[in-house]
Design an enzyme around this catalytic site. Structure first.
Site, PDB file in Angstrom:
ATOM      1  N   ARG A  52       0.829  -1.221   0.000  1.00 33.08           N
ATOM      2  CA  ARG A  52       0.000   0.000   0.000  1.00 33.08           C
ATOM      3  C   ARG A  52       0.856   1.260   0.000  1.00 33.08           C
ATOM      4  O   ARG A  52       0.353   2.350  -0.242  1.00 33.08           O
ATOM      5  CB  ARG A  52      -0.985  -0.015   1.158  1.00 33.08           C
ATOM      6  CG  ARG A  52      -0.312  -0.013   2.470  1.00 33.08           C
ATOM      7  CD  ARG A  52      -1.282  -0.095   3.602  1.00 33.08           C
ATOM      8  NE  ARG A  52      -0.506  -0.343   4.791  1.00 33.08           N
ATOM      9  CZ  ARG A  52      -0.992  -0.637   5.955  1.00 33.08           C
ATOM     10  NH1 ARG A  52      -2.265  -0.759   6.108  1.00 33.08           N
ATOM     11  NH2 ARG A  52      -0.206  -0.836   6.977  1.00 33.08           N
ATOM     12  N   LYS A 151       5.676 -18.167   8.410  1.00 37.94           N
ATOM     13  CA  LYS A 151       5.257 -17.895   9.768  1.00 37.94           C
ATOM     14  C   LYS A 151       5.315 -16.403  10.096  1.00 37.94           C
ATOM     15  O   LYS A 151       6.092 -15.706   9.472  1.00 37.94           O
ATOM     16  CB  LYS A 151       6.110 -18.711  10.735  1.00 37.94           C
ATOM     17  CG  LYS A 151       7.533 -18.193  10.945  1.00 37.94           C
ATOM     18  CD  LYS A 151       8.185 -19.028  12.012  1.00 37.94           C
ATOM     19  CE  LYS A 151       8.846 -18.205  13.051  1.00 37.94           C
ATOM     20  NZ  LYS A 151      10.013 -17.447  12.648  1.00 37.94           N
ATOM     21  N   HIS A 181      12.085 -21.698   6.622  1.00 42.38           N
ATOM     22  CA  HIS A 181      13.340 -21.463   5.894  1.00 42.38           C
ATOM     23  C   HIS A 181      14.436 -22.451   6.316  1.00 42.38           C
ATOM     24  O   HIS A 181      15.396 -22.657   5.587  1.00 42.38           O
ATOM     25  CB  HIS A 181      13.785 -19.999   5.967  1.00 42.38           C
ATOM     26  CG  HIS A 181      14.487 -19.620   7.232  1.00 42.38           C
ATOM     27  ND1 HIS A 181      13.826 -19.299   8.377  1.00 42.38           N
ATOM     28  CD2 HIS A 181      15.807 -19.501   7.538  1.00 42.38           C
ATOM     29  CE1 HIS A 181      14.699 -19.002   9.327  1.00 42.38           C
ATOM     30  NE2 HIS A 181      15.924 -19.113   8.844  1.00 42.38           N
ATOM     31  N   LYS A 185      17.809 -24.708   4.072  1.00 40.41           N
ATOM     32  CA  LYS A 185      19.252 -24.663   4.358  1.00 40.41           C
ATOM     33  C   LYS A 185      19.915 -25.916   3.793  1.00 40.41           C
ATOM     34  O   LYS A 185      19.400 -27.023   3.966  1.00 40.41           O
ATOM     35  CB  LYS A 185      19.496 -24.591   5.879  1.00 40.41           C
ATOM     36  CG  LYS A 185      19.137 -23.244   6.490  1.00 40.41           C
ATOM     37  CD  LYS A 185      19.479 -23.227   7.966  1.00 40.41           C
ATOM     38  CE  LYS A 185      18.912 -21.990   8.651  1.00 40.41           C
ATOM     39  NZ  LYS A 185      19.752 -20.814   8.586  1.00 40.41           N
ATOM     40  N   HIS A 242      10.903 -24.591  13.107  1.00 37.20           N
ATOM     41  CA  HIS A 242      12.244 -25.016  12.686  1.00 37.20           C
ATOM     42  C   HIS A 242      12.723 -26.267  13.425  1.00 37.20           C
ATOM     43  O   HIS A 242      13.199 -27.226  12.817  1.00 37.20           O
ATOM     44  CB  HIS A 242      13.271 -23.907  12.933  1.00 37.20           C
ATOM     45  CG  HIS A 242      12.883 -22.573  12.349  1.00 37.20           C
ATOM     46  ND1 HIS A 242      12.223 -22.463  11.155  1.00 37.20           N
ATOM     47  CD2 HIS A 242      13.073 -21.303  12.783  1.00 37.20           C
ATOM     48  CE1 HIS A 242      12.020 -21.185  10.886  1.00 37.20           C
ATOM     49  NE2 HIS A 242      12.523 -20.454  11.870  1.00 37.20           N
ATOM     50  N   LYS A 343      17.901 -16.833  22.533  1.00 37.11           N
ATOM     51  CA  LYS A 343      18.577 -15.607  22.095  1.00 37.11           C
ATOM     52  C   LYS A 343      19.615 -15.238  23.145  1.00 37.11           C
ATOM     53  O   LYS A 343      19.480 -15.614  24.308  1.00 37.11           O
ATOM     54  CB  LYS A 343      17.574 -14.454  22.009  1.00 37.11           C
ATOM     55  CG  LYS A 343      16.380 -14.718  21.110  1.00 37.11           C
ATOM     56  CD  LYS A 343      16.654 -14.331  19.691  1.00 37.11           C
ATOM     57  CE  LYS A 343      15.430 -14.498  18.812  1.00 37.11           C
ATOM     58  NZ  LYS A 343      15.756 -14.624  17.405  1.00 37.11           N
TER      59      LYS A 343
HETATM   60  C1  BG6 Z   1      13.390 -16.919  12.349  1.00 33.88           C
HETATM   61  C2  BG6 Z   1      13.030 -16.414  13.708  1.00 33.88           C
HETATM   62  O1  BG6 Z   1      12.383 -17.766  11.865  1.00 33.88           O
HETATM   63  O2  BG6 Z   1      14.610 -17.636  12.420  1.00 33.88           O
HETATM   64  C3  BG6 Z   1      14.138 -15.537  14.270  1.00 33.88           C
HETATM   65  O3  BG6 Z   1      11.826 -15.677  13.655  1.00 33.88           O
HETATM   66  C4  BG6 Z   1      15.453 -16.275  14.218  1.00 33.88           C
HETATM   67  O4  BG6 Z   1      13.847 -15.125  15.593  1.00 33.88           O
HETATM   68  C5  BG6 Z   1      15.721 -16.850  12.851  1.00 33.88           C
HETATM   69  O5  BG6 Z   1      16.487 -15.340  14.551  1.00 33.88           O
HETATM   70  C6  BG6 Z   1      16.942 -17.731  12.838  1.00 33.88           C
HETATM   71  O6  BG6 Z   1      17.222 -18.075  11.520  1.00 33.88           O
HETATM   72  P1  BG6 Z   1      18.729 -18.382  11.070  1.00 33.88           P
HETATM   73  O7  BG6 Z   1      18.587 -18.782   9.633  1.00 33.88           O
HETATM   74  O8  BG6 Z   1      19.508 -17.126  11.308  1.00 33.88           O
HETATM   75  O9  BG6 Z   1      19.186 -19.521  11.945  1.00 33.88           O
END
Ligand code: BG6
Length: 495
Positions: A52, A151, A181, A185, A242, A343
């Site tokens: 938008r 997501k 994602h 990988k 993941h 984290k």
């Molecule tokens: C994302 C999360 O899906 O994956 C993030 O929302 C996270 O919080 C990230 O940092 C980690 O992805 P990668 O590829 O850096 O391991």
């Protein structure tokens, strides 16, 4: 050694809703650039940004050019390729409710049935429904069109079903590409090769030979100021998707082929065999934590609470989770899968540790050293590779002494090529029509079914997440969780 084999895809119209967002800039545009540079598609394809925000083609092209400059490795940037790549871009300003914007989008799509049409919804899920309602119209929809989502697909089973229902009103399951994602990988896909392209692992890949499995996804960065994170927390952000996907790839039965549904059927069976963690068992089988800041003469790192806006202070969102998952089937009965993610941990590392059982009887006497059980460490990032820890005789004439060494397959040393980003593979799999690395609806829902009771028990608990100091391996409860079973977390220094 070169490993890439480029198979060009048919020309496409990729429509990206939410084109002005961070995901487009940081991930989608650089990934598409790498694929373009490799010759996997050419100027016959179009990338149509929609949002938008009142931009025009020129502005979107400028942003795309900057994104390439910022997020693509310098050695892969060359002006001639960038110019050709940018010529694929165009932009449509479209508020979801705005008829004119939709008409403009319709005019940018090509009628030719041979041109693959994909809609990437990089927007908040609450506007999936109105977007899909428009996309159902004849001018946009066609049987071969694809829709890509990622997501957060809900915050629990119920909300995830609502989102999936909204999409399913318009697109059939074989048109829907749900991105996780991690499945894009390289090293995660390599799990399939490791398990199913080698004879040696499969016969011992079970409870008779494996003592336990560890899956760690540690990040050194903080949660930052992403509003989404506080709504989500580590369980929803990392475990529900993941980490459970990684667990499935480690634990699933060999599928009959690498056909998308054959593979996803097997993953689903694992998710459905997970022992529920509910009520009282949540306290024993899970630990949640939240990082606190540190400040010393040399460093100063803010705590999670310090990063939150005033109205969110006191949040009980977890930035760390450790848990013990159990799979109730013949292969894995009695083999715990210990999971931890968080984290602001000590380092950034994602790895899977397959800890084998001890040998049944040692022929060596104590002075010669106790043989340690074998261990297979699959490092997903950084320093991708596979290490097999095994015992050898310590070299030298001084008699028999046992020593642990590792067989080391480092991908960086073995393959000279750049490791492609997850989105490179996934974005073009959409165009190829290959759903193998995307989550099917039933998988997503089975994962929520397992995660929801943990969340509910935490929400009902009176105590907050355990504090841990930024830059450490999480709260002490995480160490206790595994040590209670007489085991320890695999540490970086073991690698
Ligand atoms: C994302 C999360 O899906 O994956 C993030 O929302 C996270 O919080 C990230 O940092 C980690 O992805 P990668 O590829 O850096 O391991």
């Amino acid at each position: 050694m070169s490993s890439s084999r480029i198979i060009p895809v048919p020309a496409f119209d990729y429509v990206v809703f939410g084109a002005t967002g961070d995901l487009t800039r940081r991930k989608l545009i650089p990934a598409l650039y790498y694929r373009f540079k490799d010759g996997q598609f050419d100027e016959q394809s179009r990338i149509i940004g929609v949002s938008r925000t009142a931009w025009d083609d020129k502005k979107f092209k400028d942003v795309a050019r900057q994104a390439v400059g910022e997020f693509v490795e310098k050695s892969f940037q060359d002006k001639e390729t960038i110019d050709r790549f940018i010529s694929c871009f165009s932009y449509v300003t479209n508020d979801v409710t705005d008829k004119e914007g939709w008409a403009e989008l319709r005019d940018s799509l090509r009628e030719d049935e041979n041109i693959v049409r994909a809609f990437y919804l990089a927007v908040a899920p609450n506007i999936f429904e109105p977007i899909c309602t428009y996309l159902a119209r004849r001018k946009y929809w066609r049987e071969s069109a694809r829709v890509v989502v990622e997501k957060p697909l809900g915050h629990d089973l119920e909300s995830s079903m609502e989102i999936n229902d909204a999409i399913a009103k318009v697109f059939s399951e074989d048109q829907v590409y749900r991105i996780d994602h991690y499945l894009g990988k390289e090293t995660v896909q390599n799990l399939l090769a490791l398990r199913f392209a080698n004879k040696m692992f499969e016969p011992i890949w079970n409870s008779a030979h494996i003592d336990h499995v560890q899956i760690s996804v540690a990040e050194s960065v903080g949660a930052g100021t992403r509003g989404y994170y506080d709504e989500s927390g580590a369980l929803r952000d990392m475990v529900q998707n993941h980490i459970l996907q990684l667990l499935c790839l480690v634990a699933m039965e060999p599928p009959a082929s690498d056909d998308a549904n054959a593979l996803r059927d097997e993953k689903l069976k694992v998710l459905r065999s997970l022992k529920p963690i509910t009520g009282e068992s949540v306290g024993r089988a899970t630990v949640r934590g939240q990082y606190r800041g540190v400040s010393s003469e040399t460093t100063s790192v803010a705590g999670y609470q310090d990063e939150l806006p005033d109205d969110k202070k006191g949040s009980r969102t977890e930035t760390f989770v450790a848990l013990k998952a159990e799979i109730e089937n013949w292969r894995w009965a009695g083999v715990p899968f210990y999971i931890r993610t968080g984290k602001r941990l000590a380092t950034r590392v994602s790895e899977i540790v397959i800890q084998f059982r001890e040998i049944p009887h040692s022929i060596f006497d104590r002075a010669e050293g106790a043989p340690k059980a074998n261990k297979l460490v699959i490092r997903l990032q950084p320093d991708e590779g596979v290490k097999l820890f095994m015992m050898i005789k310590d070299p030298g004439p001084g008699g028999m002494r046992l020593r642990e060494v590792h067989l080391n397959l480092s991908f960086a040393e073995t393959f000279a090529d750049r490791t492609p980003e997850a989105y490179e593979r996934l974005l073009l799999d959409v165009i190829r029509g290959n759903q193998t690395l995307f989550m099917r609806r039933d998988e997503l829902e089975a994962a929520w079914r397992w995660v929801d009771p943990i969340r509910e028990a935490w929400d009902a608990a009176s105590e907050p997440p355990q504090p841990y100091t930024a830059g450490t391996w999480g709260p002490t409860g995480s160490v206790a969780l595994i040590e209670r079973d007489g085991r320890t977390w695999h540490e970086e220094s073991d690698f």
